[in-house]
Design a protein around this motif. Structure first.
Motif, PDB file in Angstrom:
ATOM      1  N   LYS A  66       0.836  -1.204   0.000  1.00 58.02           N
ATOM      2  CA  LYS A  66       0.000   0.000   0.000  1.00 58.02           C
ATOM      3  C   LYS A  66       0.871   1.255   0.000  1.00 58.02           C
ATOM      4  CE  LYS A  66      -1.420   2.061   3.627  1.00 58.02           C
ATOM      5  NZ  LYS A  66      -2.000   2.458   4.918  1.00 58.02           N
ATOM      6  N   MET A  67       1.919   1.285   0.810  1.00 62.02           N
ATOM      7  CA  MET A  67       2.731   2.486   0.984  1.00 62.02           C
ATOM      8  C   MET A  67       3.605   2.806  -0.220  1.00 62.02           C
ATOM      9  SD  MET A  67       3.920   2.379   4.991  1.00 62.02           S
ATOM     10  CE  MET A  67       4.872   0.870   4.827  1.00 62.02           C
ATOM     11  N   LEU A  68       3.983   1.777  -0.997  1.00 61.60           N
ATOM     12  CA  LEU A  68       4.872   1.994  -2.138  1.00 61.60           C
ATOM     13  C   LEU A  68       4.151   2.614  -3.327  1.00 61.60           C
ATOM     14  CD1 LEU A  68       6.976  -1.310  -2.232  1.00 61.60           C
ATOM     15  CD2 LEU A  68       7.864   0.995  -1.818  1.00 61.60           C
ATOM     16  N   HIS A  69       4.884   3.448  -4.069  1.00 62.20           N
ATOM     17  CA  HIS A  69       4.406   3.887  -5.378  1.00 62.20           C
ATOM     18  C   HIS A  69       4.378   2.674  -6.314  1.00 62.20           C
ATOM     19  CE1 HIS A  69       4.388   8.218  -4.829  1.00 62.20           C
ATOM     20  NE2 HIS A  69       5.569   8.152  -4.249  1.00 62.20           N
ATOM     21  N   PRO A  70       3.485   2.627  -7.299  1.00 61.60           N
ATOM     22  CA  PRO A  70       3.564   1.571  -8.318  1.00 61.60           C
ATOM     23  C   PRO A  70       4.946   1.585  -8.972  1.00 61.60           C
ATOM     24  CG  PRO A  70       1.478   2.725  -8.487  1.00 61.60           C
ATOM     25  CD  PRO A  70       2.300   3.488  -7.485  1.00 61.60           C
ATOM     26  N   GLY A  71       5.574   0.420  -9.057  1.00 56.80           N
ATOM     27  CA  GLY A  71       6.942   0.350  -9.571  1.00 56.80           C
ATOM     28  C   GLY A  71       7.992   0.553  -8.502  1.00 56.80           C
ATOM     29  N   GLY A  72       7.553   0.819  -7.243  1.00 59.27           N
ATOM     30  CA  GLY A  72       8.494   0.990  -6.147  1.00 59.27           C
ATOM     31  C   GLY A  72       9.052  -0.347  -5.672  1.00 59.27           C
ATOM     32  N   TYR A  73      10.090  -0.286  -4.852  1.00 62.02           N
ATOM     33  CA  TYR A  73      10.812  -1.484  -4.450  1.00 62.02           C
ATOM     34  C   TYR A  73      10.790  -1.696  -2.936  1.00 62.02           C
ATOM     35  CZ  TYR A  73      12.780  -1.434  -9.163  1.00 62.02           C
ATOM     36  OH  TYR A  73      12.934  -1.445 -10.523  1.00 62.02           O
ATOM     37  N   MET A  74      10.824  -2.957  -2.536  1.00 63.39           N
ATOM     38  CA  MET A  74      11.088  -3.320  -1.153  1.00 63.39           C
ATOM     39  C   MET A  74      12.366  -4.145  -1.112  1.00 63.39           C
ATOM     40  SD  MET A  74       8.976  -5.462   1.741  1.00 63.39           S
ATOM     41  CE  MET A  74       9.482  -7.075   1.152  1.00 63.39           C
ATOM     42  N   PHE A  75      13.280  -3.743  -0.234  1.00 62.18           N
ATOM     43  CA  PHE A  75      14.509  -4.493   0.010  1.00 62.18           C
ATOM     44  C   PHE A  75      14.452  -5.016   1.437  1.00 62.18           C
ATOM     45  CE2 PHE A  75      18.701  -5.025   1.763  1.00 62.18           C
ATOM     46  CZ  PHE A  75      19.464  -5.557   0.735  1.00 62.18           C
ATOM     47  N   CYS A  76      14.707  -6.303   1.619  1.00 61.60           N
ATOM     48  CA  CYS A  76      14.773  -6.856   2.965  1.00 61.60           C
ATOM     49  C   CYS A  76      15.894  -7.886   3.026  1.00 61.60           C
ATOM     50  CB  CYS A  76      13.440  -7.482   3.376  1.00 61.60           C
ATOM     51  SG  CYS A  76      12.839  -8.778   2.284  1.00 61.60           S
ATOM     52  N   ARG A  77      16.445  -8.053   4.226  1.00 62.65           N
ATOM     53  CA  ARG A  77      17.532  -9.013   4.421  1.00 62.65           C
ATOM     54  C   ARG A  77      17.307  -9.725   5.737  1.00 62.65           C
ATOM     55  NH1 ARG A  77      23.316  -6.606   5.414  1.00 62.65           N
ATOM     56  NH2 ARG A  77      22.563  -6.703   7.564  1.00 62.65           N
ATOM     57  N   GLU A  78      17.410 -11.056   5.715  1.00 66.38           N
ATOM     58  CA  GLU A  78      17.124 -11.854   6.902  1.00 66.38           C
ATOM     59  C   GLU A  78      18.105 -13.027   7.003  1.00 66.38           C
ATOM     60  OE1 GLU A  78      14.758 -10.992   9.050  1.00 66.38           O
ATOM     61  OE2 GLU A  78      13.899  -9.384   7.834  1.00 66.38           O
ATOM     62  N   SER A  79      18.281 -13.530   8.218  1.00 66.76           N
ATOM     63  CA  SER A  79      19.013 -14.782   8.420  1.00 66.76           C
ATOM     64  C   SER A  79      18.066 -15.951   8.135  1.00 66.76           C
ATOM     65  CB  SER A  79      19.537 -14.881   9.846  1.00 66.76           C
ATOM     66  OG  SER A  79      20.544 -13.927  10.078  1.00 66.76           O
ATOM     67  N   HIS A  80      18.588 -16.988   7.482  1.00 68.07           N
ATOM     68  CA  HIS A  80      17.782 -18.142   7.090  1.00 68.07           C
ATOM     69  C   HIS A  80      18.329 -19.429   7.706  1.00 68.07           C
ATOM     70  CE1 HIS A  80      16.681 -15.144   4.155  1.00 68.07           C
ATOM     71  NE2 HIS A  80      15.806 -15.937   3.581  1.00 68.07           N
ATOM     72  N   PHE A  81      17.442 -20.397   7.845  1.00 67.00           N
ATOM     73  CA  PHE A  81      17.783 -21.777   8.206  1.00 67.00           C
ATOM     74  C   PHE A  81      18.273 -21.946   9.646  1.00 67.00           C
ATOM     75  CE2 PHE A  81      19.181 -21.258   3.664  1.00 67.00           C
ATOM     76  CZ  PHE A  81      18.028 -21.769   3.099  1.00 67.00           C
ATOM     77  N   LYS A  82      19.229 -21.106  10.063  1.00 63.01           N
ATOM     78  CA  LYS A  82      19.837 -21.262  11.390  1.00 63.01           C
ATOM     79  C   LYS A  82      20.546 -19.962  11.752  1.00 63.01           C
ATOM     80  CE  LYS A  82      24.390 -22.911   9.972  1.00 63.01           C
ATOM     81  NZ  LYS A  82      25.419 -23.945  10.156  1.00 63.01           N
ATOM     82  N   PRO A  83      20.980 -19.812  13.004  1.00 64.99           N
ATOM     83  CA  PRO A  83      21.657 -18.568  13.404  1.00 64.99           C
ATOM     84  C   PRO A  83      22.972 -18.362  12.671  1.00 64.99           C
ATOM     85  CG  PRO A  83      20.941 -19.820  15.332  1.00 64.99           C
ATOM     86  CD  PRO A  83      20.759 -20.725  14.141  1.00 64.99           C
ATOM     87  N   VAL A  84      23.395 -17.084  12.578  1.00 60.86           N
ATOM     88  CA  VAL A  84      24.712 -16.734  12.071  1.00 60.86           C
ATOM     89  C   VAL A  84      25.650 -16.689  13.275  1.00 60.86           C
ATOM     90  CG1 VAL A  84      26.101 -14.956  10.975  1.00 60.86           C
ATOM     91  CG2 VAL A  84      23.796 -15.410  10.136  1.00 60.86           C
ATOM     92  N   GLY A  85      26.664 -17.552  13.308  1.00 63.74           N
ATOM     93  CA  GLY A  85      27.570 -17.607  14.448  1.00 63.74           C
ATOM     94  C   GLY A  85      27.279 -18.817  15.328  1.00 63.74           C
ATOM     95  N   ASP A  86      28.133 -19.024  16.313  1.00 59.48           N
ATOM     96  CA  ASP A  86      28.066 -20.217  17.149  1.00 59.48           C
ATOM     97  C   ASP A  86      27.377 -19.985  18.491  1.00 59.48           C
ATOM     98  OD1 ASP A  86      29.511 -21.639  15.211  1.00 59.48           O
ATOM     99  OD2 ASP A  86      31.401 -20.889  16.037  1.00 59.48           O
ATOM    100  N   LYS A  87      27.314 -18.732  18.929  1.00 59.49           N
ATOM    101  CA  LYS A  87      26.749 -18.437  20.240  1.00 59.49           C
ATOM    102  C   LYS A  87      25.259 -18.144  20.101  1.00 59.49           C
ATOM    103  CE  LYS A  87      31.093 -16.559  22.052  1.00 59.49           C
ATOM    104  NZ  LYS A  87      31.760 -15.390  22.644  1.00 59.49           N
ATOM    105  N   VAL A  88      24.444 -19.067  20.580  1.00 60.60           N
ATOM    106  CA  VAL A  88      22.992 -18.917  20.465  1.00 60.60           C
ATOM    107  C   VAL A  88      22.371 -19.006  21.848  1.00 60.60           C
ATOM    108  CG1 VAL A  88      20.892 -19.815  19.435  1.00 60.60           C
ATOM    109  CG2 VAL A  88      23.055 -19.988  18.189  1.00 60.60           C
ATOM    110  N   ASP A  89      21.644 -17.963  22.217  1.00 59.35           N
ATOM    111  CA  ASP A  89      20.946 -17.930  23.504  1.00 59.35           C
ATOM    112  C   ASP A  89      19.806 -18.945  23.478  1.00 59.35           C
ATOM    113  OD1 ASP A  89      19.296 -17.238  25.719  1.00 59.35           O
ATOM    114  OD2 ASP A  89      20.182 -15.226  25.718  1.00 59.35           O
ATOM    115  N   SER A  90      19.646 -19.692  24.576  1.00 61.87           N
ATOM    116  CA  SER A  90      18.576 -20.686  24.633  1.00 61.87           C
ATOM    117  C   SER A  90      17.196 -20.038  24.563  1.00 61.87           C
ATOM    118  CB  SER A  90      18.701 -21.512  25.918  1.00 61.87           C
ATOM    119  OG  SER A  90      18.601 -20.659  27.050  1.00 61.87           O
TER     120      SER A  90
END
Length: 304
Positions: A66-90
């Protein structure tokens, strides 16, 4: 710029406010953004969806359309599958989704304007972060670039991707590829044929290679591991790309990168590569002359 933690917003305002007169700062929940339709040319988010439920992600996406102009873009970046790094809080509340899961969410999203025009997110391109691969050995930090597009009868890139995933890269075919041809390969000869072809390329450590139609990532992983080259695997299928990224993670590689896009629509800088490897892909593409011209521009020199 928005964030729901007021102290972050205030610090951002303190640091960047005096430098830029074209920025505004607002403390607000991402799920309660109330900007009118057609307000922005781009909406940018990093590490947001992984803290939201599926229902909240889809609600946010609908609002962005709704907020984007027609032809506008959304950029998003996320971690997938599992955490990045070895230290993971329970107590880690993060949701690590698959690439395919996110893309299905994007594809389902629809918004209809007051003029009764319906829009959706068409896929532009995606890939993982070379910086995180190099420094953290983490190929699972993936970005997406999506475009607000009016619904029509013209086939979208989403539909083409779905065709690839339903046919060449469905679960049954993937099992056949791995059992008969070899892990990570989809073309006859598998690893042995790959070794023979690659031996003719005179690769050196640090050579820049574009693997067009890289499929499940067998060649991309092999070149990265055995030749210490910088490989960018280019693939349109989401399921194949997902398999390739998981293969990178399994091998713990700190080089190599996936770029998920249509080879006919993507573009790289002049002289970006020393070698372009294309095997059993060209026959599926239309205007080969234009494509070869683009490849020539991407290469280090005409003789490469």
């Amino acid at each position: 710029t928005t964030d729901f933690i007021e102290s972050f917003v205030e610090e951002n305002k303190k640091i960047n406010g005096p430098k830029f007169n074209n920025m505004t700062f607002r403390t607000v929940d991402a799920l309660k953004l109330d900007y009118p339709q057609n307000s922005f040319d781009m909406v940018f988010s990093v590490w947001l969806f992984m803290y939201l439920s599926d229902e909240d992600v889809e609600s946010f996406l609908h609002n962005v359309l709704k907020m984007l102009h027609p032809g506008g873009y959304m950029f998003c970046r996320e971690s997938h599958f599992k955490p990045v790094g070895d230290k993971v809080d329970s107590k880690n509340p993060t949701i690590y989704r698959s690439l395919k899961k996110y893309c299905n969410m994007f594809k389902r999203c629809r918004w209809t304007s007051e003029q009764h025009e319906t829009y959706f997110f068409d896929f532009v391109h995606s890939g993982n972060s070379g910086t995180y691969i190099h420094h953290n050995g983490a190929p699972n930090l993936i970005y997406y670039l999506l475009k607000k597009t009016k619904l029509s009868d013209v086939p979208s890139l989403n539909q083409i991707q779905q065709q690839l995933d339903d046919t060449l890269y469905n679960e049954g075919y993937m099992q056949v590829y791995n059992k008969i041809i070899g892990d990570g390969f989809t073309t006859p000869g598998g690893l042995q044929a790959t070794k023979e072809l690659v031996s003719k390329l005179d690769l050196k450590p640090g050579s820049r290679v574009l693997d067009v139609g890289c499929g499940l990532g067998g060649l991309t992983c092999y070149l990265t591991k055995e030749y210490d080259v910088d490989v960018k695997g280019l693939e349109l299928s989401l399921l194949a790309s997902q398999a390739a990224i998981l293969k990178f993670d399994e091998l713990g590689l700190r080089k190599g990168q996936m770029y998920i896009a249509d080879v006919k629509q993507c573009s790289f800088s002049n002289h970006s590569f020393d070698v372009i490897y294309v095997r059993e892909t060209i026959e599926y593409l239309g205007d080969k002359t234009t494509l070869m011209t683009k490849f020539l521009v991407y290469l280090l020199s005409v003789s490469a």
